[in-house]
Write a protein that holds these residues in place. Structure first.
Motif, PDB file in Angstrom:
ATOM      1  N   UNK A 256       0.832  -1.205   0.000  1.00 11.08           N
ATOM      2  CA  UNK A 256       0.000   0.000   0.000  1.00 11.08           C
ATOM      3  C   UNK A 256       0.866   1.254   0.000  1.00 11.08           C
ATOM      4  N   UNK A 257       1.935   1.209   0.824  1.00 11.04           N
ATOM      5  CA  UNK A 257       2.838   2.369   0.867  1.00 11.04           C
ATOM      6  C   UNK A 257       3.524   2.571  -0.471  1.00 11.04           C
ATOM      7  N   UNK A 258       3.958   1.436  -1.075  1.00  8.93           N
ATOM      8  CA  UNK A 258       4.591   1.547  -2.394  1.00  8.93           C
ATOM      9  C   UNK A 258       3.605   2.102  -3.417  1.00  8.93           C
ATOM     10  N   UNK A 259       2.346   1.603  -3.335  1.00  9.48           N
ATOM     11  CA  UNK A 259       1.345   2.090  -4.286  1.00  9.48           C
ATOM     12  C   UNK A 259       1.096   3.581  -4.092  1.00  9.48           C
ATOM     13  N   UNK A 260       0.963   3.984  -2.799  1.00  8.23           N
ATOM     14  CA  UNK A 260       0.758   5.414  -2.549  1.00  8.23           C
ATOM     15  C   UNK A 260       1.957   6.227  -3.008  1.00  8.23           C
ATOM     16  N   UNK A 261       3.179   5.696  -2.704  1.00 10.05           N
ATOM     17  CA  UNK A 261       4.379   6.408  -3.145  1.00 10.05           C
ATOM     18  C   UNK A 261       4.456   6.461  -4.661  1.00 10.05           C
ATOM     19  N   UNK A 262       4.073   5.327  -5.298  1.00  7.14           N
ATOM     20  CA  UNK A 262       4.091   5.315  -6.762  1.00  7.14           C
ATOM     21  C   UNK A 262       3.080   6.303  -7.325  1.00  7.14           C
ATOM     22  N   UNK A 263       1.884   6.348  -6.680  1.00  7.85           N
ATOM     23  CA  UNK A 263       0.875   7.306  -7.147  1.00  7.85           C
ATOM     24  C   UNK A 263       1.357   8.737  -6.947  1.00  7.85           C
ATOM     25  N   UNK A 264       1.961   8.991  -5.731  1.00  2.89           N
ATOM     26  CA  UNK A 264       2.482  10.336  -5.491  1.00  2.89           C
ATOM     27  C   UNK A 264       3.602  10.673  -6.465  1.00  2.89           C
TER      28      UNK A 264
END
Length: 422
Positions: A256-264
């Motif tokens: 989830x953190x990677x996804x959020x970081x990737x989205x950001x």
């Protein structure tokens, strides 16, 4: 029963005691004549790889093309009694009726299946062609089918016990060892290799699943000792489940953190791309404006240069015209001064002539009145009065002449200033 069960067998096309490759695959596929021990046969479920019919086709194809190398180096087709198929049966101790009623127990069985398949793939790699599930017997169990990838399709090379025994026998007897002793040593190696193989399965699957390595009778344990071992195995299973849960939670959080970081990062990249595009567009617009400004400056320079040249020409022409006008003014001035002097001289001559005439007339009158005193006095008074009047008139004419001369001079001065102006 809460201990593990895992068993390996190898089969040939000819078989022994009626159990050959065809029969084993028929039993796995639940062919009616091959599964008389099952009260209500159900079709097997594929857990990994291909179904049983495809296993049969692959086995027949490879067996038909397999070659054995003889001692003289020649090759021939493999024998019908050579083992060519490896099967592994792994069973879970939970009863099927309890699994159907208990979702938590069903999850444990599914986890055991996943771990079993993972262990099989780690042990046999691409040689593992199929894993199926049977749900029509008392306990859930898996059948794995393994086809050797060697040219001779020798299944014994994948059986840890047979391979260990084969190495001992082919290695020959030790010093002072007869054939029986060699066989006994080979049998010991056979059993130890299978124990190691089962230990490997227990470490990877049995222990995390809360299963003991063996039942109490096989190791001569008391009931209490076996229960204590089972509790320990269950504790290991629970600890492993909690660890797996924490790992899954951590993995989910990281994902989830990677996804959020990737989205950001994607959003920041898009924003940076937009800003970059805007900056490039502004830079291009600035360059266009700069080029236009340079063009205008160059045009203004050309216009200024042309204006300077035109101004210089106009100034030169003005100066020439001023010089010409100044020269013309001097001529006009000289002519005008001459005219003024001539007029003044004529006027003065007229005045002087008038006065002279008057004086002459007075002298003549005086001569004429000399005879008669009264007449002379009267004539003299009249002459005096006339002279005085004439003098006054002359004074007025003189003042008028002076004013006219001053006006002519002022006009000449203004014309001179106008002619000298650039």
């Amino acid at each position: 029963m809460s201990y593990q069960f895992v068993h390996m067998e190898v089969y040939s096309r000819k078989g022994r005691d009626g159990r050959n490759v065809d029969f084993v695959l028929a039993e796995a596929a639940r062919r009616p004549d091959a599964c008389l021990h099952v009260e209500n046969p159900a079709s097997p479920e594929v857990v990994f790889g291909v179904d049983v019919d495809e296993v049969r086709r692959l086995h027949e194809e490879r067996a038909a093309s397999a070659k054995a190398t003889l001692a003289n180096g020649k090759q021939r087709a493999i024998r019908q009694d050579q083992n060519t198929l490896v099967t592994i049966v792994a069973s879970h101790p939970a009863a099927m009726d309890l699994v159907a009623k208990n979702p938590s127990l069903a999850d444990e069985v599914r986890a055991w299946e996943v771990q079993t398949v993972a262990w099989l793939r780690d042990q046999y790699g691409s040689a593992l062609v199929s894993v199926i599930r049977h749900v029509d017997e008392s306990h859930p169990h898996l059948h794995a089918f393994i086809l050797p990838e060697t040219p001779d399709l020798r299944a014994g090379s994948l059986h840890p016990g047979q391979e260990a025994k084969h190495r001992i026998v082919t290695g020959g007897a030790a010093d002072g060892e007869d054939g029986k002793a060699l066989n006994r040593r080979a049998d010991v190696a056979y059993r130890q290799a299978l124990r190691d193989w089962q230990d490997s399965y227990w470490q990877a699957v049995g222990l995390p699943s809360g299963l003991t390595r063996l039942g109490p009778g096989r190791r001569r344990l008391t009931r209490e000792e076996w229960r204590a071992e089972r509790v320990q195995a269950q504790a290991v299973r629970i600890a492993r489940e909690r660890a797996d849960h924490l790992q899954r939670a951590g993995t989910a959080f990281m994902d989830r953190t990677r996804a959020e970081a990737a989205a950001a990062l994607a959003e920041a990249t898009q924003a940076a791309s937009r800003i970059r595009d805007e900056a490039i567009a502004r830079q291009r617009a600035a360059l266009r404006l700069h080029d236009e400004a340079d063009a205008r400056v160059r045009m203004a320079g050309r216009i200024l240069s042309r204006a300077r040249r035109d101004g210089a020409r106009v100034l030169e022409a003005a100066r020439a015209e001023a010089t010409r006008l100044a020269t013309l003014g001097s001529r006009i001035r000289s002519l005008w001064d001459g005219l003024l002097r001539s007029r003044l001289e004529a006027r003065l001559r007229q005045i002087f002539e008038t006065e002279a005439a008057a004086a002459k007339k007075q002298a003549e009158d005086a001569k004429e009145r000399a005879a008669a005193e009264v007449r002379k006095r009267q004539a003299a008074e009249r002459s005096r009065d006339a002279a005085m009047a004439a003098a006054q008139a002359l004074g007025r004419e003189r003042d008028a002449a002076r004013n006219e001369v001053a006006a002519i001079r002022n006009a000449h001065t203004y014309q001179h200033q106008l002619g000298a102006r650039p």
